[in-house]
Design a protein around this motif. Structure first.
Motif, PDB file in Angstrom:
ATOM      1  N   VAL A  16       0.862  -1.189   0.000  1.00  0.00           N
ATOM      2  CA  VAL A  16       0.000   0.000   0.000  1.00  0.00           C
ATOM      3  C   VAL A  16       0.895   1.234   0.000  1.00  0.00           C
ATOM      4  CG1 VAL A  16      -0.200  -0.037   2.539  1.00  0.00           C
ATOM      5  CG2 VAL A  16      -1.937   1.144   1.165  1.00  0.00           C
ATOM      6  N   GLY A  17       0.417   2.308  -0.649  1.00  0.00           N
ATOM      7  CA  GLY A  17       1.241   3.485  -0.865  1.00  0.00           C
ATOM      8  C   GLY A  17       1.693   4.183   0.400  1.00  0.00           C
ATOM      9  N   LEU A  18       0.820   4.271   1.398  1.00  0.00           N
ATOM     10  CA  LEU A  18       1.166   4.912   2.659  1.00  0.00           C
ATOM     11  C   LEU A  18       0.745   4.020   3.818  1.00  0.00           C
ATOM     12  CD1 LEU A  18       0.023   8.614   2.026  1.00  0.00           C
ATOM     13  CD2 LEU A  18       2.377   7.744   2.030  1.00  0.00           C
ATOM     14  N   SER A  19       1.613   3.883   4.788  1.00  0.00           N
ATOM     15  CA  SER A  19       1.290   3.139   6.004  1.00  0.00           C
ATOM     16  C   SER A  19       0.585   4.069   6.988  1.00  0.00           C
ATOM     17  CB  SER A  19       2.580   2.605   6.640  1.00  0.00           C
ATOM     18  OG  SER A  19       3.378   3.695   7.085  1.00  0.00           O
ATOM     19  N   PRO A  20      -0.059   3.535   8.021  1.00  0.00           N
ATOM     20  CA  PRO A  20      -0.679   4.410   9.027  1.00  0.00           C
ATOM     21  C   PRO A  20       0.315   5.380   9.671  1.00  0.00           C
ATOM     22  CG  PRO A  20      -1.541   2.189   9.245  1.00  0.00           C
ATOM     23  CD  PRO A  20      -0.412   2.118   8.241  1.00  0.00           C
ATOM     24  N   SER A  21       1.550   4.949   9.902  1.00  0.00           N
ATOM     25  CA  SER A  21       2.526   5.857  10.507  1.00  0.00           C
ATOM     26  C   SER A  21       2.844   7.026   9.575  1.00  0.00           C
ATOM     27  CB  SER A  21       3.808   5.104  10.878  1.00  0.00           C
ATOM     28  OG  SER A  21       4.431   4.544   9.741  1.00  0.00           O
ATOM     29  N   SER A  22       2.893   6.762   8.253  1.00  0.00           N
ATOM     30  CA  SER A  22       3.110   7.846   7.295  1.00  0.00           C
ATOM     31  C   SER A  22       1.910   8.788   7.267  1.00  0.00           C
ATOM     32  CB  SER A  22       3.362   7.271   5.898  1.00  0.00           C
ATOM     33  OG  SER A  22       4.569   6.545   5.849  1.00  0.00           O
ATOM     34  N   VAL A  23       0.714   8.216   7.345  1.00  0.00           N
ATOM     35  CA  VAL A  23      -0.498   9.031   7.379  1.00  0.00           C
ATOM     36  C   VAL A  23      -0.468   9.983   8.579  1.00  0.00           C
ATOM     37  CG1 VAL A  23      -2.993   8.953   7.776  1.00  0.00           C
ATOM     38  CG2 VAL A  23      -1.934   7.404   6.105  1.00  0.00           C
ATOM     39  N   ARG A  24      -0.033   9.459   9.706  1.00  0.00           N
ATOM     40  CA  ARG A  24       0.025  10.294  10.914  1.00  0.00           C
ATOM     41  C   ARG A  24       0.986  11.466  10.718  1.00  0.00           C
ATOM     42  NH1 ARG A  24       1.405   8.316  17.132  1.00  0.00           N
ATOM     43  NH2 ARG A  24       1.570  10.413  18.026  1.00  0.00           N
ATOM     44  N   VAL A  25       2.156  11.202  10.154  1.00  0.00           N
ATOM     45  CA  VAL A  25       3.133  12.262   9.922  1.00  0.00           C
ATOM     46  C   VAL A  25       2.558  13.318   8.985  1.00  0.00           C
ATOM     47  CG1 VAL A  25       5.386  12.807   8.921  1.00  0.00           C
ATOM     48  CG2 VAL A  25       5.130  10.800  10.390  1.00  0.00           C
ATOM     49  N   LEU A  26       1.901  12.877   7.924  1.00  0.00           N
ATOM     50  CA  LEU A  26       1.311  13.823   6.976  1.00  0.00           C
ATOM     51  C   LEU A  26       0.224  14.657   7.647  1.00  0.00           C
ATOM     52  CD1 LEU A  26       1.224  11.441   3.913  1.00  0.00           C
ATOM     53  CD2 LEU A  26       2.404  13.654   3.961  1.00  0.00           C
ATOM     54  N   GLY A  27      -0.589  14.011   8.471  1.00  0.00           N
ATOM     55  CA  GLY A  27      -1.631  14.740   9.180  1.00  0.00           C
ATOM     56  C   GLY A  27      -1.062  15.777  10.124  1.00  0.00           C
ATOM     57  N   GLU A  28       0.026  15.428  10.805  1.00  0.00           N
ATOM     58  CA  GLU A  28       0.671  16.372  11.723  1.00  0.00           C
ATOM     59  C   GLU A  28       1.255  17.566  10.990  1.00  0.00           C
ATOM     60  OE1 GLU A  28       3.408  13.789  13.660  1.00  0.00           O
ATOM     61  OE2 GLU A  28       1.961  13.094  15.167  1.00  0.00           O
ATOM     62  N   ASN A  29       1.458  17.398   9.682  1.00  0.00           N
ATOM     63  CA  ASN A  29       1.979  18.494   8.866  1.00  0.00           C
ATOM     64  C   ASN A  29       0.869  19.222   8.104  1.00  0.00           C
ATOM     65  OD1 ASN A  29       5.217  18.645   8.609  1.00  0.00           O
ATOM     66  ND2 ASN A  29       4.583  16.555   9.111  1.00  0.00           N
ATOM     67  N   GLY A  30      -0.375  18.960   8.470  1.00  0.00           N
ATOM     68  CA  GLY A  30      -1.492  19.717   7.934  1.00  0.00           C
ATOM     69  C   GLY A  30      -2.128  19.166   6.674  1.00  0.00           C
ATOM     70  N   ALA A  32      -4.408  16.195   4.480  1.00  0.00           N
ATOM     71  CA  ALA A  32      -5.511  15.253   4.641  1.00  0.00           C
ATOM     72  C   ALA A  32      -5.287  14.048   3.736  1.00  0.00           C
ATOM     73  CB  ALA A  32      -6.838  15.924   4.295  1.00  0.00           C
ATOM     74  N   VAL A  33      -5.393  12.849   4.310  1.00  0.00           N
ATOM     75  CA  VAL A  33      -5.141  11.621   3.561  1.00  0.00           C
ATOM     76  C   VAL A  33      -6.433  10.816   3.467  1.00  0.00           C
ATOM     77  CG1 VAL A  33      -3.754   9.530   3.378  1.00  0.00           C
ATOM     78  CG2 VAL A  33      -2.754  11.596   4.392  1.00  0.00           C
ATOM     79  N   PHE A  34      -6.777  10.426   2.230  1.00  0.00           N
ATOM     80  CA  PHE A  34      -7.997   9.660   1.959  1.00  0.00           C
ATOM     81  C   PHE A  34      -7.588   8.264   1.505  1.00  0.00           C
ATOM     82  CE2 PHE A  34      -8.930  14.077   1.673  1.00  0.00           C
ATOM     83  CZ  PHE A  34     -10.248  14.241   2.080  1.00  0.00           C
ATOM     84  N   VAL A  35      -7.919   7.252   2.299  1.00  0.00           N
ATOM     85  CA  VAL A  35      -7.476   5.878   2.048  1.00  0.00           C
ATOM     86  C   VAL A  35      -8.680   5.030   1.661  1.00  0.00           C
ATOM     87  CG1 VAL A  35      -6.368   3.840   3.044  1.00  0.00           C
ATOM     88  CG2 VAL A  35      -5.597   6.137   3.709  1.00  0.00           C
ATOM     89  N   GLU A  36      -8.568   4.348   0.521  1.00  0.00           N
ATOM     90  CA  GLU A  36      -9.646   3.451   0.113  1.00  0.00           C
ATOM     91  C   GLU A  36      -9.775   2.312   1.106  1.00  0.00           C
ATOM     92  OE1 GLU A  36     -11.065   0.573  -3.614  1.00  0.00           O
ATOM     93  OE2 GLU A  36      -9.223   1.776  -3.792  1.00  0.00           O
ATOM     94  N   THR A  37     -10.985   1.967   1.460  1.00  0.00           N
ATOM     95  CA  THR A  37     -11.205   0.899   2.416  1.00  0.00           C
ATOM     96  C   THR A  37     -10.540  -0.399   1.958  1.00  0.00           C
ATOM     97  OG1 THR A  37     -12.880  -0.356   3.651  1.00  0.00           O
ATOM     98  CG2 THR A  37     -13.423   0.238   1.381  1.00  0.00           C
ATOM     99  N   ALA A  51      -7.768   5.098  10.359  1.00  0.00           N
ATOM    100  CA  ALA A  51      -8.628   6.123  10.955  1.00  0.00           C
ATOM    101  C   ALA A  51      -8.008   6.674  12.232  1.00  0.00           C
ATOM    102  CB  ALA A  51     -10.009   5.533  11.232  1.00  0.00           C
ATOM    103  N   ASP A  52      -7.444   5.787  13.046  1.00  0.00           N
ATOM    104  CA  ASP A  52      -6.803   6.228  14.289  1.00  0.00           C
ATOM    105  C   ASP A  52      -5.586   7.114  14.004  1.00  0.00           C
ATOM    106  OD1 ASP A  52      -8.675   4.837  15.728  1.00  0.00           O
ATOM    107  OD2 ASP A  52      -7.373   3.128  16.184  1.00  0.00           O
ATOM    108  N   ALA A  53      -4.954   6.896  12.841  1.00  0.00           N
ATOM    109  CA  ALA A  53      -3.794   7.704  12.466  1.00  0.00           C
ATOM    110  C   ALA A  53      -4.196   9.045  11.851  1.00  0.00           C
ATOM    111  CB  ALA A  53      -2.914   6.929  11.488  1.00  0.00           C
ATOM    112  N   GLY A  54      -5.514   9.215  11.624  1.00  0.00           N
ATOM    113  CA  GLY A  54      -5.996  10.491  11.099  1.00  0.00           C
ATOM    114  C   GLY A  54      -6.476  10.455   9.666  1.00  0.00           C
TER     115      GLY A  54
END
Length: 360
Positions: A16-30, A32-37, A51-54
């Motif tokens: 998958v292109g982004l892991s939850p930890s990467s999503v969290r970092v991106l969210g902390e930098n402002g 928004a990440v949209f992940v297909e279910t 979802a927990d990662a933002g």
């Protein structure tokens, strides 16, 4: 910036292109990440973790694709071509030199296509290709050993042999990252290993790694013709960034290999370096031609998605952050990222791919 992460559609591609930890970092930098279910399930990441990662978990591929930037692992397949659009950045492995239909469609769409495999540092290193090359090189031996088993159509050889019985011979074409990692695995399993490369400096470096445990040979036609017929496992590890791989082993040479020998061509996503090699898939990874077992899966690291996704994200995340923060203008400040741009404003702009498709 809004960033989309669709579920991969290639056969048994579980990265998958982004892991939850990467999503969290991106969210902390402002961002928004949209992940297909379900996009991360194959790599061990649940929708809840995203979802927990933002992340915002969306129900369809279209909802993930309909963003300013899309981060994937593998190139879009035909069913995804309609998602390519103007004013959208696509950041993924592309390997356009081996895929004219995708190249044509991407040019027509107006998408800005940035390829992981052509991001290049000043010292010529390919930072986003390296982690997958390491994994593919190691898997080449793991899979090769498996398909040498008689039940898999192979010669029935144990790669490392046993006391009193010779080990299998592994011939590796190319001494780059893939070839080096393949050699590490093969030597560790006790095989007899030969590496061929055209770069004498690289061969000298490999001698410092392996000493006398690996036979290091200069790659030229007569040498290839001398060693390939005796290979129990032949590994194609040739890389010419952005270009199709050169064909080093023709059909007549494959005919000379022992029946049940195995060819694993890691260069298949760039066209392959063995004439008889055709693209296969994780569902049906091998076929037999000229009596030799051929393995041509272009997304080999997809077999170990948990490891591969994390390794890939470790390398891609800094570049994703740059693009998310600065948009396409980020390429003006990062020469390595600029070299990753393959298609821009309806134009094929990467020189190596232009040489493959001079009419586009």
């Amino acid at each position: 910036m809004e960033i989309g992460v669709p579920k991969e559609t290639k056969d048994r591609e579980f990265r998958v292109g982004l892991s939850p930890s990467s999503v969290r970092v991106l969210g902390e930098n402002g961002h928004a990440v949209f992940v297909e279910t379900g996009a991360g399930e194959g790599a061990g990441f649940s929708d809840r973790e995203y979802a927990d990662a933002g992340a915002i978990v969306v129900a369809s591929a279209k909802e993930a694709w309909d963003r300013e930037m899309v981060v994937k692992v593998k190139e879009p397949l035909a069913a995804e071509y309609d998602f390519l659009a103007k004013d959208r950045v696509l950041f993924t492995y592309l390997h356009l030199a081996a895929d004219r239909p995708l190249t044509e469609r991407a040019i027509a769409s107006g998408v800005t296509a940035i390829a992981y495999e052509t991001v290049e540092l000043p010292d010529k290193r390919l930072p986003l290709l390296t982690p997958m090359s390491i994994i593919a090189g190691r898997l080449a031996i793991q899979f090769g050993a498996h398909f040498l088993e008689r039940q898999q159509g192979g010669r029935g050889l144990l790669l490392g042999g046993v006391p009193g019985v010779r080990p299998a011979t592994v011939v590796i074409l190319g001494g780059g990252i893939v070839g080096t990692e393949a050699a590490r695995m093969a030597v560790g399993m006790g095989a007899r290993v030969q590496i061929l490369d055209i770069n004498l400096d690289r061969l000298a470096y490999l001698e410092t790694l392996f000493g006398s445990r690996v036979e290091l040979l200069y790659s030229e036609p007569m040498q290839i013709e001398a060693v390939v017929p005796h290979a129990d496992l032949l590994v194609g590890a040739v890389l010419v960034p952005g270009r199709r791989a050169p064909v080093l082993v023709n059909r007549s040479l494959v005919k000379q290999m022992h029946p049940g020998s195995v060819i694993v061509d890691v260069a298949v996503d760039q066209g392959g370096c063995v004439e008889t090699l055709k693209t296969t898939s994780h569902t049906k990874p091998t076929y037999v031609e000229e009596g030799v077992v051929h393995y041509g899966v272009p997304n080999m690291p997809g077999a170990v998605p948990a490891t591969a996704t994390q390794a890939l994200n470790n390398s891609t995340l800094p570049y994703v952050l740059k693009l998310a923060s600065g948009g396409i203008a980020a390429i003006d400040d990062d020469p390595a990222l600029a070299k990753g741009v393959n298609i821009y404003k309806h134009q094929l702009v990467h020189r190596a791919v232009q040489e493959v498709f001079p009419d586009l």
